[in-house]
Design a protein around this motif. Structure first.
Motif, PDB file in Angstrom:
ATOM      1  N   TYR A   3       0.846  -1.197   0.000  1.00  0.00           N
ATOM      2  CA  TYR A   3       0.000   0.000   0.000  1.00  0.00           C
ATOM      3  C   TYR A   3       0.893   1.263   0.000  1.00  0.00           C
ATOM      4  N   ILE A   4       1.928   1.210   0.821  1.00  0.00           N
ATOM      5  CA  ILE A   4       2.854   2.360   0.910  1.00  0.00           C
ATOM      6  C   ILE A   4       3.595   2.533  -0.414  1.00  0.00           C
ATOM      7  N   GLU A   5       4.034   1.408  -0.945  1.00  0.00           N
ATOM      8  CA  GLU A   5       4.787   1.459  -2.205  1.00  0.00           C
ATOM      9  C   GLU A   5       3.942   2.076  -3.327  1.00  0.00           C
ATOM     10  N   SER A   6       2.681   1.656  -3.342  1.00  0.00           N
ATOM     11  CA  SER A   6       1.781   2.144  -4.383  1.00  0.00           C
ATOM     12  C   SER A   6       1.614   3.673  -4.280  1.00  0.00           C
ATOM     13  N   ALA A  28      -0.603   5.599  14.443  1.00  0.00           N
ATOM     14  CA  ALA A  28       0.835   5.747  14.738  1.00  0.00           C
ATOM     15  C   ALA A  28       1.668   4.599  14.166  1.00  0.00           C
ATOM     16  N   GLY A  29       1.118   3.402  14.212  1.00  0.00           N
ATOM     17  CA  GLY A  29       1.837   2.233  13.682  1.00  0.00           C
ATOM     18  C   GLY A  29       2.067   2.366  12.195  1.00  0.00           C
ATOM     19  N   PHE A  30       1.029   2.852  11.499  1.00  0.00           N
ATOM     20  CA  PHE A  30       1.146   3.037  10.057  1.00  0.00           C
ATOM     21  C   PHE A  30       2.175   4.132   9.731  1.00  0.00           C
ATOM     22  N   ALA A  31       2.105   5.222  10.495  1.00  0.00           N
ATOM     23  CA  ALA A  31       3.058   6.320  10.277  1.00  0.00           C
ATOM     24  C   ALA A  31       4.488   5.816  10.454  1.00  0.00           C
ATOM     25  N   ASP A  32       4.658   4.953  11.428  1.00  0.00           N
ATOM     26  CA  ASP A  32       5.984   4.395  11.689  1.00  0.00           C
ATOM     27  C   ASP A  32       6.458   3.545  10.503  1.00  0.00           C
ATOM     28  N   TYR A  37       9.728   2.907   5.651  1.00  0.00           N
ATOM     29  CA  TYR A  37       9.827   2.706   4.193  1.00  0.00           C
ATOM     30  C   TYR A  37      10.710   3.794   3.564  1.00  0.00           C
ATOM     31  N   ILE A  38      10.476   5.033   3.947  1.00  0.00           N
ATOM     32  CA  ILE A  38      11.254   6.145   3.371  1.00  0.00           C
ATOM     33  C   ILE A  38      12.724   6.042   3.796  1.00  0.00           C
ATOM     34  N   SER A  39      12.928   5.764   5.088  1.00  0.00           N
ATOM     35  CA  SER A  39      14.311   5.665   5.597  1.00  0.00           C
ATOM     36  C   SER A  39      15.051   4.532   4.886  1.00  0.00           C
TER      37      SER A  39
ATOM     38  N   MET B 186      11.512  -6.723   2.255  1.00  0.00           N
ATOM     39  CA  MET B 186      11.339  -5.432   2.927  1.00  0.00           C
ATOM     40  C   MET B 186      10.799  -5.671   4.350  1.00  0.00           C
ATOM     41  N   GLU B 187       9.838  -6.584   4.454  1.00  0.00           N
ATOM     42  CA  GLU B 187       9.277  -6.917   5.779  1.00  0.00           C
ATOM     43  C   GLU B 187      10.366  -7.521   6.661  1.00  0.00           C
ATOM     44  N   LYS B 188      11.173  -8.366   6.056  1.00  0.00           N
ATOM     45  CA  LYS B 188      12.248  -9.022   6.808  1.00  0.00           C
ATOM     46  C   LYS B 188      13.230  -7.964   7.340  1.00  0.00           C
ATOM     47  N   LEU B 189      13.515  -7.008   6.486  1.00  0.00           N
ATOM     48  CA  LEU B 189      14.428  -5.924   6.889  1.00  0.00           C
ATOM     49  C   LEU B 189      13.834  -5.151   8.053  1.00  0.00           C
ATOM     50  N   ARG B 190      12.542  -4.899   7.940  1.00  0.00           N
ATOM     51  CA  ARG B 190      11.872  -4.145   9.013  1.00  0.00           C
ATOM     52  C   ARG B 190      11.918  -4.919  10.327  1.00  0.00           C
ATOM     53  N   GLY B 191      11.667  -6.229  10.217  1.00  0.00           N
ATOM     54  CA  GLY B 191      11.701  -7.092  11.396  1.00  0.00           C
ATOM     55  C   GLY B 191      13.078  -7.093  12.044  1.00  0.00           C
TER      56      GLY B 191
END
Lengths: 239, 198
Positions: A3-6, A28-32, A37-39, B186-191
């Motif tokens: 969803y974020i990528e899109s 807040a979880g989504f914002a994180d 993703y950006i970082s 990407m999820e793995k990286l986040r984890g």
């Protein structure tokens, strides 16, 4: 994550965009997750730049541009280098009795210059590993590594050069000629030894017509002031 | 094998490949770097830079130009050489100014600000604060611990390749397989990052 990528692909409608941004403000979880993703993308891009820079550095150093230093250089360095060259030439001349044929000269050149490969700064770990393989008496394994590099990047002139030299040392002349032709065709190099090495290979192979082909190449090396010019000039006198 | 070697000197051809032919992009990047690498010497003479600094400025020039070409920011109002030379001079001046700071930072913020600009102001502030809390060095470390396949997938995507192109380049069966694997990475990286951050 999808969803974020899109969203960052810019495919969303105005309404979807608003929804996305509201979710950032209220979840807040989504914002994180978005911040992550950006970082992460920033870090990946930076890694990518560093990788490309490493590749550029490898090319730059292998093309001997590394010789670019401030213009003011001491003359004695040149004189010392010239003395060493003259002394080696005189020594070779006396030892050989000044009667070597072009084939013998090529043979000698190979013995003197291609017995081991020099590990050069910035050659990259894997290239250095292949050089070490060759220097420790494993030319077949070294060639296979150099060829992997060439197959992966047909413009890796350093790997092409080494693949040619190792092929020549393995007496696989046809393969060596193929690699040196490839090297000679790379017009982006500051210092290209492709034609000179190809001439050496022809002289070493010594089949019918090879001597003429080598002579022609050596003449080209002299006329175009390419790498190996000094040897080429001397060798041409032997024909 | 010789057919793989394309010696590009023409601006239009180079631009076309950077924009359209990602399979040949790596070669074009190398070609572009080699073609004007004498700028490094000019940087050393003109700005009295050390070779290392001139090299950094030139590498950054090439990388930025490639991005600008790919993103159609370069509008061909001048020749590629003139364009590169202008960027190179700016980079040299920047380097002199930032001499005391970390050279990595010259490029570091560009991709982040690009994404941030897509978000509206209110949400941007929230994200900005969260990003500032992130540990970039740790994130980089975790990226390098992901495993070669995952790392490659993510870096190719970050380099602008789409899933279909990645599938072709890295020999995956389909673009969908790439997408699924990539998102999983990407999820793995986040984890990994979250686990170590705690």
């Amino acid at each position: 994550m999808e969803y974020i990528e899109s969203y960052f692909k810019g495919n969303n409608t105005v309404e979807q965009k608003l929804q996305f941004e509201n979710k950032i403000l209220n979840d807040a979880g989504f914002a994180d997750e978005v911040a992550f993703y950006i970082s992460a993308n920033g870090v990946m891009k930076q890694e990518l730049y560093e990788e490309k820079k490493r590749r550029f550095r490898e090319m730059y150093e292998s093309h001997k541009v590394v010789a670019m230093q401030p213009r003011v250089r001491s003359l004695w360095k040149y004189m010392a280098a010239a003395s060493v060259v003259i002394a080696s030439f005189l020594l070779t001349w006396f030892i050989s009795g000044n009667s070597s044929s072009p084939h013998q000269l090529a043979d000698k050149y190979i013995q003197q210059n291609f017995k081991t490969l020099n590990v050069k700064m910035g050659s990259g770990d894997s290239l250095q590993a292949a050089i070490n393989l060759f220097n420790s008496g494993k030319p077949d394994e070294a060639l296979s590594v150099f060829e992997k590099f060439v197959n992966r990047d047909a413009l890796n002139s350093e790997a092409i050069k080494y693949a040619g030299i190792v092929s020549l040392r393995l007496n696989n002349y046809d393969k060596a000629i193929k690699y040196f032709s490839l090297l000679a065709a790379d017009s982006s190099l500051y210092s290209n030894s492709g034609k000179f090495y190809k001439a050496i290979t022809f002289l070493e192979r010594n089949r019918e017509g090879d001597k003429e082909a080598a002579k022609q190449l050596l003449q080209e090396v002299v006329d175009k002031d390419l790498e190996g010019k000094n040897e080429a000039e001397k060798w041409l006198k032997k024909f | 094998m010789e057919s793989k070697v394309t010696l590009l000197v023409d601006d239009d051809e180079m631009i076309r490949i950077v924009k359209e032919d990602k399979m040949a992009r790596r070669q074009t990047e190398n070609q572009l770097f080699n073609q004007y690498s004498y700028f490094i010497k000019e940087g050393m003479n003109k700005y009295s830079l050390e070779q290392e600094d001139a090299f950094t400025a030139y590498s950054d020039t090439i990388l930025q130009s490639l991005e600008n070409i790919a993103g159609s920011i370069f509008e061909k109002r001048s020749s590629l050489k003139t364009y590169l030379y202008k960027i190179f001079n700016n980079k040299c001046v920047d380097l002199i100014r930032k001499k005391t700071t970390n050279k990595r930072s010259i490029y570091q913020t560009a991709p982040i600000s690009e994404m941030m600009n897509m978000i509206s102001d209110q949400a941007k502030n929230v994200i900005q604060q969260l990003i500032e809390k992130n540990d970039f060095e740790l994130l980089r470390k975790r990226l390098n611990e992901l495993g070669e396949n995952c790392r490659k997938l993510l870096l190719f995507f970050a380099d602008g390749y789409n899933d279909k192109e990645i599938a072709e380049y890295l020999e995956y069966k389909t673009a969908d397989v790439v997408k699924t694997s990539r998102l999983r990475c990407m999820e793995k990286l986040r984890g990994l990052y979250a686990k170590n951050k705690e």
